[in-house]
Design an enzyme around this catalytic site. Structure first.
Site: not given
Lengths: 558, 558
Positions: B58, B202, B239, B373-374, B449
Site C-alpha cells: 500500500d 527540491d 486529491s 509544482g516543482h 501492507d
C-alpha cells in the site's frame, strides 16, 4: 507631438519630479530628468537611430528644451551603461555646458570619454561601482549591478525626502552570465523591503513571453558555425557587445582562425574593453584586416559592425559589393545580433545582398546566434514581485512595450492607477508614495545631420522622403522683366527618373505657352510665374509619367 | 542497500548533523533528521507509493531505525506541506510515540490531522505562518512562504550555533500564482545575505530546462475543453491539488455544469480546503454523485482521483468498466496531473482503457492541462544566485535529478566539493560553514501492507512478482510414511494459468513415478520428496507450457 499638452504646476517642496525626455514610445534616446529642491539629476542621455523615413539624418537627440535654461541646476548625469541609446547624446548636452559631471561605471565612462574626445570635450567624471552610494545635491544615489548585453551596467536607486525611485537602465536577468555579474536581486529585495516608490523599468522585451535564453547558449552555436565554415567567416554584431566579441574570439581561437576587427567603433570599443579587462584577447589572435588577406580563407574571421543594416557600416558595404572584402561563395556571414524594430527592411536587404553574392548567411532567424539583452516578461515578473514597487513607470519601449510592461506590473498586484503609461515630456510628481502625472510638455525630435544639430526639421525630412521616392525636377526660365517674354528656357533638369531628360522636351512648349498666357494677363511677379511653371509641369508629369516628384521652378528676370 | 555503509562518529558539540531518511534517489517518503546538542528535529515524514514491482504494497515508509530508540529526543516534526510524500508517514511515526509535536501551516496540519483521525491519533500541533520564528529545543526555525501545487507550503530555515540550514520542501516559483502567494525571494535574499550554510533543495525538476509554466495558463485550457465537451466530463487530478480543483469548479460554473467530487480523499481534502478558505466553491455547484445521474450529460463534471493510474482509484475502475459511472462515447476525461516517474504504464493503461470505451482523453501529452509544482532548472538558478549557499544537498529526486541539481548549483559558483550527492542514510555534519559526509547508514524500505507495517520483506515482494507474472501451482501428495508409496494424489491446483487444471493430468503420472523412484532409493524425508515434486513439475511446466510459476509442493505423510 504628444496627445495632450499641458503645463505642470510649479514644483512643490518635498516633491520629486520625474520627466522622461526620451525613450518612451521609441527604442532609443533614453533620458530622464529628476528634479528635487531646485536641482536636476539626469539619468542617461542617449541617441535614437533614424529610421528609413528620416533620410540623411545621422542621429536623433532627446529634446533638451525643458532643461536648456537650467543647465546650472544639473548636478550630474548618471549613465547606466555604455550603449549609444544611453550615452550617445552626451556630447550634444556637454556642448551646451561642458562641466556637468558624468557618473557611471568604469566601462561606461571609458566609452563616453572616447566619444567625447572626438568632439574635443574632456568631461568631469566620477567612476562608481555596484553597491556604492553617492550623494549628489539632494539626490542620494545607490548603484546596483544589472546584467545586460554590455558589461558593467548599473541600475540606480535615487533617494530624496520625497521617496525612492529605482531606474533599471537596460537589463536582463541571465542567471549564468558569462562574466558572473548578475542582476543583483538581493539588492532589489532589500530596496523592495525598504520600499520603492517609483520603478522606472526597461520595457523592450515586456511583450516577449518567458525568459531570455542564457548568453552562454550562444557560444557553442558560434563555435559550431565557425568550426564548420569552409572559407572566410564574417561576424557582424554591435560594436559594444563585448561578450559576443569574446565568444567570437574564443570560437576563432578554438578553430585556429585569426580575427580582424572591422569598423571604427568596433576597434575603439574593443581596445577600451581590453584595456579595462572586460575583453580577454587570446594571445596573437588579432590581425590587421589588410594583412588578413594573406591568410588562407579558412584561417580568418572578420568581426564587423553593421548588424542593423546601417548603410554606411562595413556589412552593408560588403552586401553592396562596395568593400574591399568581397564576400562570395563558401563564405559564411553571421549576424550575431538582434533585429531592432524598424531595421527589418535594411537588415533583410543586407541578407539578400550577401546571399546573392553566394555567401551563407546565418542569423537569428535560422540559428541561435543571438540572445537579447533585455528582460522578457517572465524576468520582469520576478522584478515586480521582489520589489513590490508602489508606482511603476515603464520606460524604454514603443507604446506596445510600455503597455505590456504595465500589464505585467498589474498582474503582480500594482494597481492600474499606479502604473503610468507616459510619453516623452510627461511630467510626473512623486510625493507620499503616490506618483501622479501633472503635466505634458511638447517635445520634438532633434536631428543631427552632418555637423548641424536641430536645424533639420520634420518638413525637411518630408522633402527628403519625396526626393528619395519621387525624385525632383528643376525648371529654369529666364524672362524679360518688362514684357514677361521668355528669353531663355525652360531648361529642365531631373533626378530620380529612369527616363532621359529629353522626355521633358514635350512639356517645354506647354510651359512656354502657360508663361506667355500669364504674361498677357499682366502677371510679372516671379513667384506667381514660378507657380505657373510648377502647376504646368506638375500636371504633365503626373499624367504622362504617373509621378509626383518635388518640383523646383526658378523664374529669373533679366 | 547503499553503496558503502560506514558508521558516523559520535556527534561533536557545536556541530549540526543532517541525515535524510527518505527522498534521496526516489520521488517520495521525504524525511530528514537534524540533530544538534542531543536533540532531533524531523523535517517531513512522507510515504512513497509502490511501483509495479512492489505488488500488494500500500505504502512505503522511510526507515525510522536511526531514530527509533531516540524518540524522546525528537523535539518536533516540521511538515513543509500537506502532500502524502511529506506527511503520509506521520501516523506510523506517531504510533511509535504519539506526543511528538507537529509543526506546520494551517492547511498542512488540517490534512495531517484528518489522516491521523483515521488512525485514531490526536496529535500535538503548532500552527505557523510564513515570516514566523519558533524556537524548538536548540533549533531556531524561520518559516518562509513557498509556492507549490498545494496551498500553504513552507520552507524552513533552521538555525543552530553550527550554522543555518534552509530546507525548501517542495516548491516552484510561479510569479503569478493563483492565490498570490509567492515563493518569498525577499526572504531568500535576506537569508542569503546573512549566510546559508546548507541548502536542502527540491530536485524533482532540476533536469527540466527553463521555467515551469504559470499555473494560471491551465485555467483557460480547462475552460475550453469543458466548454466544448459534448457529454459528461470527468477530471482526474491529485486529491490535494486545491488550485486545480478550483480551476475545474470555475470552468464548470462558467459552462453551467455542476460538479460531483469522487473518491474519499478528494472529498475529505476539499472539505478541509473549503473550511479553511483555500477553496472557493461557487454557490450550489457541488452535487452528490448519486444525484448527478439525474442531470443531463452536458451538465455534469465528475472530479476524481486516480490520475496516477492507481488501480483502486475511481479512474482506474472506470477505465476497467468497474465503476457505476461507465465512461462512453462523447464523454471527455481530463487527466489534469503530472505523470510521476514509474507510473507511466499504469497511466497509459488507464488512458487506453478509457479510449477503448469511447471516451476522449485529454492529458498532459496532448493539451496543456497540467503544470508541474516543482521548480525547473531556470528557477533553481535564481534560488542559488539569490541564496549563494555555502553547501548544497539536493533532495527529493531520483539520482539523475540530484545530479542535475548539483550541476546547477555548481554553475552558479558553488564549489563541486560543497555539493553533496547523498543517499538515504547519508550522515552529513555541518560546522564552520563546511558540510561533510561522515557516515552512511544502511536503511531499508518499510512496506505497509494492509494492517502490517514492516513485516513484508523484499523476498515477499519477489514472490508476489512471480505470482503476479507467472501464477502458481500447488501439488499435494499424501504418502505412506513407512513405504513412501503415494496414497492420495498428486492433486494439482493452479492459478494464473489460462489453461484448465486438467492440463496437469499429463504430469501426474510423472510425479507419481518420480516419487516412487525416490522411495525405492530409500528417500523418506518429506522435504526431500517435496523437492522431487518441485523439480518434476517445474521441468514439465517449463517445457510444456513455457512458464516459470511459483511451485508449492506439499508432501504429507499418512
Amino acid at each position: 507631438m504628444p496627445s495632450t499638452v499641458f503645463d505642470p504646476p510649479a514644483l512643490e517642496s518635498g516633491t520629486l519630479r520625474v520627466t522622461p525626455l526620451g525613450g518612451l514610445g521609441e527604442i532609443g534616446r533614453n533620458m530622464t530628468v529628476f528634479e528635487y529642491g531646485g536641482k536636476l539629476l539626469v539619468v542617461d542621455c542617449g541617441v535614437l537611430f533614424p529610421e528609413e523615413h528620416q533620410p540623411g539624418v545621422d542621429l536623433i537627440l532627446p529634446d533638451f528644451e525643458p532643461i536648456k535654461h537650467r543647465l546650472d541646476d544639473v548636478v550630474a548625469v548618471v549613465l547606466t551603461h555604455g550603449h549609444e541609446d544611453h550615452i550617445g547624446a552626451v556630447p550634444y548636452l556637454l556642448k551646451l555646458k561642458a562641466d556637468i559631471p558624468l557618473i557611471g561605471s568604469g566601462l561606461t565612462l571609458a566609452l563616453v570619454e572616447a566619444k567625447l574626445k572626438e568632439h574635443r570635450i574632456k568631461p568631469y567624471t566620477l567612476t562608481v561601482k555596484e553597491g556604492e552610494h553617492e550623494q549628489v545635491g539632494p539626490f542620494d544615489l545607490e548603484f546596483v549591478a544589472v546584467n545586460h548585453s554590455i558589461p558593467d551596467a548599473l541600475a540606480v536607486a535615487i533617494t530624496t525626502p520625497a521617496g525612492v525611485a529605482l531606474a533599471t537602465g537596460d537589463f536582463k536577468m541571465d542567471q549564468l552570465p558569462l562574466d558572473g555579474r548578475l542582476t543583483d536581486l538581493r539588492a532589489f529585495a532589500r530596496l523592495g523591503e525598504a520600499g520603492v516608490d517609483l520603478f522606472l523599468v526597461d520595457s523592450t522585451n515586456a511583450d516577449v513571453p518567458g525568459f531570455t535564453a542564457l548568453e552562454r547558449s550562444i557560444g557553442p552555436v558560434l563555435d559550431q558555425v565557425i568550426g564548420k565554415a569552409p572559407r572566410r567567416v564574417i561576424v557582424a554584431s554591435f560594436s559594444s557587445h563585448v561578450h559576443r566579441v569574446q565568444q567570437v574570439l574564443d570560437a576563432a581561437a578554438a578553430h585556429g582562425r585569426r580575427v580582424a576587427l572591422l569598423g571604427r567603433s568596433m576597434l575603439r570599443n574593443m581596445t577600451i574593453a581590453e584595456d579595462l579587462g572586460y575583453l580577454h584577447v587570446p594571445e596573437g589572435i588579432l590581425i590587421d584586416y589588410k594583412k588578413a588577406r594573406d591568410l588562407p580563407d579558412d584561417k580568418i574571421v572578420y568581426m564587423s559592425t553593421g548588424s542593423q543594416g546601417e548603410p554606411m557600416a562595413v556589412l552593408s558595404r560588403m552586401a553592396n559589393n562596395d568593400h574591399e572584402i568581397e564576400p562570395g561563395p563558401g563564405d559564411t556571414v553571421i549576424l550575431a545580433s538582434s533585429l531592432i524594430p524598424g531595421n527589418e527592411n535594411a537588415v533583410y536587404r543586407v541578407i539578400d545582398g550577401l546571399t546573392k553574392l553566394g555567401a551563407t548567411v546565418v542569423h537569428k532567424g535560422n540559428a541561435k546566434v543571438h540572445v537579447s539583452g533585455h528582460a522578457a516578461a517572465g524576468e520582469l515578473l520576478y522584478c515586480y514581485n521582489i520589489l513590490k514597487p508602489k508606482n511603476v513607470l515603464p520606460v524604454h519601449g514603443e507604446y506596445r512595450h510600455l503597455i505590456a510592461n504595465a500589464k505585467l506590473a498589474q498582474d503582480t498586484g500594482v494597481p492600474a492607477d499606479r502604473t503610468i503609461i507616459g510619453e516623452n515630456g510627461t511630467v510626473i510628481d512623486l510625493r507620499d508614495g503616490l506618483a501622479r502625472v501633472v503635466g505634458q510638455l511638447d517635445l520634438g525630435f532633434v536631428y543631427v545631420d552632418g555637423s548641424t544639430v536641430g536645424e533639420i526639421t520634420d518638413a525637411d525630412l518630408k522633402d527628403r522622403r519625396t526626393l528619395g521616392e519621387e525624385g525632383f525636377i528643376s525648371v529654369i526660365v529666364v524672362i524679360d522683366s518688362a514684357t514677361g517674354r521668355v528669353i531663355t528656357g525652360p531648361e529642365i533638369h531631373a533626378r530620380g527618373f529612369a527616363e532621359d531628360d529629353r522626355v521633358f522636351d514635350a512639356v517645354k512648349p506647354k510651359i512656354a505657352a502657360a508663361l506667355a498666357e500669364a504674361a498677357q494677363s499682366g502677371v510679372r511677379d516671379t513667384h506667381a510665374l514660378s507657380q505657373v511653371v510648377r502647376r504646368t509641369i506638375g500636371r504633365w508629369v503626373n499624367q504622362s509619367l504617373r509621378r509626383r516628384p518635388m518640383i523646383i521652378p526658378l523664374v529669373i528676370e533679366a
